[in-house]
Scaffold this motif. Structure first.
Motif, PDB file in Angstrom:
ATOM      1  N   ASP A 129       0.864  -1.177   0.000  1.00 34.29           N
ATOM      2  CA  ASP A 129       0.000   0.000   0.000  1.00 34.29           C
ATOM      3  C   ASP A 129       0.905   1.232   0.000  1.00 34.29           C
ATOM      4  O   ASP A 129       1.600   1.509   0.981  1.00 34.29           O
ATOM      5  CB  ASP A 129      -0.891  -0.006   1.246  1.00 34.29           C
ATOM      6  N   MET A 130       0.900   1.978  -1.094  1.00 34.62           N
ATOM      7  CA  MET A 130       1.779   3.144  -1.212  1.00 34.62           C
ATOM      8  C   MET A 130       1.464   4.213  -0.172  1.00 34.62           C
ATOM      9  O   MET A 130       2.302   5.060   0.124  1.00 34.62           O
ATOM     10  CB  MET A 130       1.694   3.727  -2.618  1.00 34.62           C
ATOM     11  N   ASN A 131       0.283   4.170   0.411  1.00 36.02           N
ATOM     12  CA  ASN A 131      -0.062   5.127   1.462  1.00 36.02           C
ATOM     13  C   ASN A 131       0.765   4.927   2.722  1.00 36.02           C
ATOM     14  O   ASN A 131       0.822   5.813   3.581  1.00 36.02           O
ATOM     15  CB  ASN A 131      -1.551   5.031   1.807  1.00 36.02           C
ATOM     16  N   ASN A 132       1.406   3.755   2.835  1.00 39.73           N
ATOM     17  CA  ASN A 132       2.281   3.506   3.988  1.00 39.73           C
ATOM     18  C   ASN A 132       3.598   4.283   3.887  1.00 39.73           C
ATOM     19  O   ASN A 132       4.337   4.364   4.872  1.00 39.73           O
ATOM     20  CB  ASN A 132       2.587   2.015   4.124  1.00 39.73           C
ATOM     21  N   ILE A 133       3.887   4.826   2.712  1.00 38.62           N
ATOM     22  CA  ILE A 133       5.091   5.646   2.551  1.00 38.62           C
ATOM     23  C   ILE A 133       4.676   7.099   2.769  1.00 38.62           C
ATOM     24  O   ILE A 133       4.149   7.750   1.868  1.00 38.62           O
ATOM     25  CB  ILE A 133       5.725   5.454   1.166  1.00 38.62           C
ATOM     26  N   ASN A 134       4.931   7.571   3.968  1.00 39.39           N
ATOM     27  CA  ASN A 134       4.516   8.921   4.353  1.00 39.39           C
ATOM     28  C   ASN A 134       5.775   9.742   4.621  1.00 39.39           C
ATOM     29  O   ASN A 134       6.446   9.557   5.648  1.00 39.39           O
ATOM     30  CB  ASN A 134       3.635   8.874   5.595  1.00 39.39           C
ATOM     31  N   GLU A 135       6.105  10.630   3.696  1.00 38.59           N
ATOM     32  CA  GLU A 135       7.370  11.351   3.798  1.00 38.59           C
ATOM     33  C   GLU A 135       7.415  12.289   4.996  1.00 38.59           C
ATOM     34  O   GLU A 135       8.477  12.495   5.592  1.00 38.59           O
ATOM     35  CB  GLU A 135       7.654  12.121   2.515  1.00 38.59           C
ATOM     36  N   THR A 136       6.289  12.858   5.375  1.00 41.06           N
ATOM     37  CA  THR A 136       6.277  13.749   6.535  1.00 41.06           C
ATOM     38  C   THR A 136       6.630  12.986   7.807  1.00 41.06           C
ATOM     39  O   THR A 136       7.475  13.420   8.606  1.00 41.06           O
ATOM     40  CB  THR A 136       4.901  14.415   6.687  1.00 41.06           C
ATOM     41  N   CYS A 137       6.005  11.838   7.995  1.00 41.26           N
ATOM     42  CA  CYS A 137       6.308  11.007   9.169  1.00 41.26           C
ATOM     43  C   CYS A 137       7.765  10.543   9.134  1.00 41.26           C
ATOM     44  O   CYS A 137       8.437  10.496  10.175  1.00 41.26           O
ATOM     45  CB  CYS A 137       5.377   9.808   9.213  1.00 41.26           C
ATOM     46  N   PHE A 138       8.233  10.200   7.947  1.00 46.16           N
ATOM     47  CA  PHE A 138       9.617   9.751   7.784  1.00 46.16           C
ATOM     48  C   PHE A 138      10.584  10.856   8.208  1.00 46.16           C
ATOM     49  O   PHE A 138      11.513  10.630   8.982  1.00 46.16           O
ATOM     50  CB  PHE A 138       9.839   9.358   6.316  1.00 46.16           C
ATOM     51  N   GLN A 139      10.350  12.051   7.718  1.00 46.07           N
ATOM     52  CA  GLN A 139      11.231  13.177   8.043  1.00 46.07           C
ATOM     53  C   GLN A 139      11.213  13.492   9.535  1.00 46.07           C
ATOM     54  O   GLN A 139      12.262  13.727  10.140  1.00 46.07           O
ATOM     55  CB  GLN A 139      10.827  14.417   7.248  1.00 46.07           C
ATOM     56  N   GLN A 140      10.048  13.479  10.125  1.00 47.19           N
ATOM     57  CA  GLN A 140       9.950  13.777  11.551  1.00 47.19           C
ATOM     58  C   GLN A 140      10.674  12.730  12.388  1.00 47.19           C
ATOM     59  O   GLN A 140      11.315  13.062  13.400  1.00 47.19           O
ATOM     60  CB  GLN A 140       8.480  13.867  11.964  1.00 47.19           C
ATOM     61  N   ALA A 141      10.590  11.468  11.972  1.00 46.24           N
ATOM     62  CA  ALA A 141      11.303  10.402  12.689  1.00 46.24           C
ATOM     63  C   ALA A 141      12.813  10.626  12.627  1.00 46.24           C
ATOM     64  O   ALA A 141      13.515  10.478  13.635  1.00 46.24           O
ATOM     65  CB  ALA A 141      10.941   9.044  12.085  1.00 46.24           C
ATOM     66  N   ILE A 142      13.316  10.989  11.458  1.00 47.46           N
ATOM     67  CA  ILE A 142      14.748  11.246  11.308  1.00 47.46           C
ATOM     68  C   ILE A 142      15.180  12.426  12.170  1.00 47.46           C
ATOM     69  O   ILE A 142      16.235  12.390  12.834  1.00 47.46           O
ATOM     70  CB  ILE A 142      15.090  11.489   9.825  1.00 47.46           C
ATOM     71  N   GLU A 143      14.381  13.460  12.201  1.00 47.75           N
ATOM     72  CA  GLU A 143      14.720  14.643  13.003  1.00 47.75           C
ATOM     73  C   GLU A 143      14.753  14.310  14.495  1.00 47.75           C
ATOM     74  O   GLU A 143      15.580  14.851  15.236  1.00 47.75           O
ATOM     75  CB  GLU A 143      13.714  15.761  12.735  1.00 47.75           C
ATOM     76  N   ARG A 144      13.860  13.424  14.940  1.00 45.70           N
ATOM     77  CA  ARG A 144      13.828  13.050  16.355  1.00 45.70           C
ATOM     78  C   ARG A 144      14.974  12.141  16.742  1.00 45.70           C
ATOM     79  O   ARG A 144      15.364  12.108  17.910  1.00 45.70           O
ATOM     80  CB  ARG A 144      12.513  12.340  16.691  1.00 45.70           C
ATOM     81  N   HIS A 145      15.515  11.390  15.780  1.00 47.73           N
ATOM     82  CA  HIS A 145      16.469  10.335  16.129  1.00 47.73           C
ATOM     83  C   HIS A 145      17.745  10.400  15.289  1.00 47.73           C
ATOM     84  O   HIS A 145      18.224   9.383  14.797  1.00 47.73           O
ATOM     85  CB  HIS A 145      15.803   8.968  15.984  1.00 47.73           C
ATOM     86  N   GLN A 146      18.289  11.583  15.150  1.00 45.91           N
ATOM     87  CA  GLN A 146      19.568  11.712  14.461  1.00 45.91           C
ATOM     88  C   GLN A 146      20.642  10.981  15.267  1.00 45.91           C
ATOM     89  O   GLN A 146      20.711  11.109  16.480  1.00 45.91           O
ATOM     90  CB  GLN A 146      19.919  13.184  14.302  1.00 45.91           C
TER      91      GLN A 146
END
Length: 379
Positions: A129-146
């Motif tokens: 399901d391509m809806n599982n690829i959510n770039e906003t959530c992805f970016q926020q996760a990276i910012e929280r866990h550098q």
């Protein structure tokens, strides 16, 4: 006053080395440095036991709450002489906070390759399901866990992507341009075809399960590299073993190395089931399989130390040098007949094996490995 001194460790080339450790870092490393020094703890290896930078398993699954691929990081890691585990996509953005908190309870260092699917591997089809690829959530996760998130993971096989074919990888490459993280790509059964996958990859991207024996493999029917793979390697694409329960073939690995194609990274794809029941068991066991195939011990060690650290940009890991983290593996090379099995049931017999003795993590945690050694060491 040093916190720890390791005296007369044996490098893989036979040279002896003393290692002086303070505040979790290597202060000095070289021959005959330990004389007249003071330390809270000494380990005298007497020139009999091998020492290397801490082993890094670049493809593991150690999210303890995963419903499919789970393990205790210290059982998958330090108990096998591994000081750092890189979890390869067990979690996506939805569970990364929980995963990070759980890893703080482990002595083994854990890093994450964040699954491009926000749900991670809670089922086998996280990219159907391509809806599982959510770039906003992805970016926020990276910012929280550098620093904890060190790369991205995309599993590109039919069972994972469903009818989406190559589309998840196209999306992953778009996301990668923004975040500039290493991208590890799982290859398995097609579609998508390996040629489609390889042609999208760029310098620093990692093909994992590189020696799988499935039809969608890196070799053609004549045993030569497929042209798409040759082009990818020429661009600087990296090969990772990622043994796992279904993704390593002796025949493919032997033929690949016969024509000059060697792994850049040796990893296990370990999780509870294939650690306990095989054919993985441990990173050391996977390393032993490459010994059996004629890959030198020195090159094998580089694939789980220097090259793993460099290619995944793990700061201060992978080297026994001043300023680097005091992550160290003590091990033996034991001469004995060893039965080895790949993921397809093919057997080989080795005459030498890696036996981890201990993982030293941050210069203070000394974890005895579950292997047996011929040398008695006071740890």
């Amino acid at each position: 006053m040093y916190s720890l001194i390791i005296k007369q460790g044996k490098r893989i080339d036979g040279r002896l080395i003393d290692i002086l450790i303070k505040d979790g870092k290597i202060e000095a490393a070289g021959p005959e440095l330990a004389c007249n020094q003071q330390a809270e703890k000494w380990i005298d290896l007497k020139g009999e036991t091998y020492v290397s930078a801490g082993w890094i398993d670049s493809h593991a699954h150690c999210f303890t709450e995963s419903p499919i691929y789970f393990d205790d990081p210290d059982l998958a890691g330090a108990a096998g002489g591994v000081t750092s585990l890189v979890d390869a996509g067990s979690v996506g953005a939805d569970d990364i906070d929980k995963f990070y908190q759980l890893t703080q309870k482990s002595q083994t260092h854990v890093f994450s390759l964040l699954n491009i699917s926000r749900i991670g591997i809670i089922a086998q089809n996280e990219l159907s399901d391509m809806n599982n690829i959510n770039e906003t959530c992805f970016q926020q996760a990276i910012e929280r866990h550098q620093g904890f998130i060190v790369g991205m993971k995309a599993r590109m096989s039919k069972s994972v992507v469903g009818d989406n074919g190559i589309e998840p990888l196209i999306k992953a490459k778009q996301m990668q341009k923004k975040h500039r993280l290493p991208l590890m790509v799982h290859i398995g059964n097609n579609p998508p075809n390996i040629d489609e996958i390889a042609d999208l990859l760029t310098r620093g991207d990692i093909i994992t399960h590189c020696f799988n024996g499935k039809p969608n493999r890196i070799l053609d029917e004549q045993g030569n590299l497929k042209p798409s793979i040759a082009r990818a390697l020429a661009r600087g694409v990296i090969l990772d073993v990622g043994h796992g329960g279904e993704s390593f073939s002796f025949k493919v690995a032997e033929q690949a190395m016969r024509i000059g194609t060697y792994p850049d990274i040796i990893s296990s794809d370990i999780y509870h089931r294939n650690r306990v029941n095989g054919p993985v068991y441990s990173l050391a066991f996977v390393m032993t399989k490459f010994l059996c195939m004629g890959f030198s011990a020195e090159k094998i060690l580089r694939c789980v130390t220097e090259k793993a650290a460099d290619l995944l940009a793990l700061p201060a890991k992978g080297y026994l040098k001043p300023g680097f983290d005091a992550d160290i593996t003590l091990f033996d090379l034991k001469e004995e007949r060893t039965e080895l099995t790949d993921a397809e049931g093919e057997h080989r017999v080795g005459t030498q094996r890696f036996v981890p003795i201990a993982a030293i993590i941050g210069g203070k945690h000394i974890i005895h490995a579950e292997g047996e050694s011929e040398h008695a060491i006071d740890l």
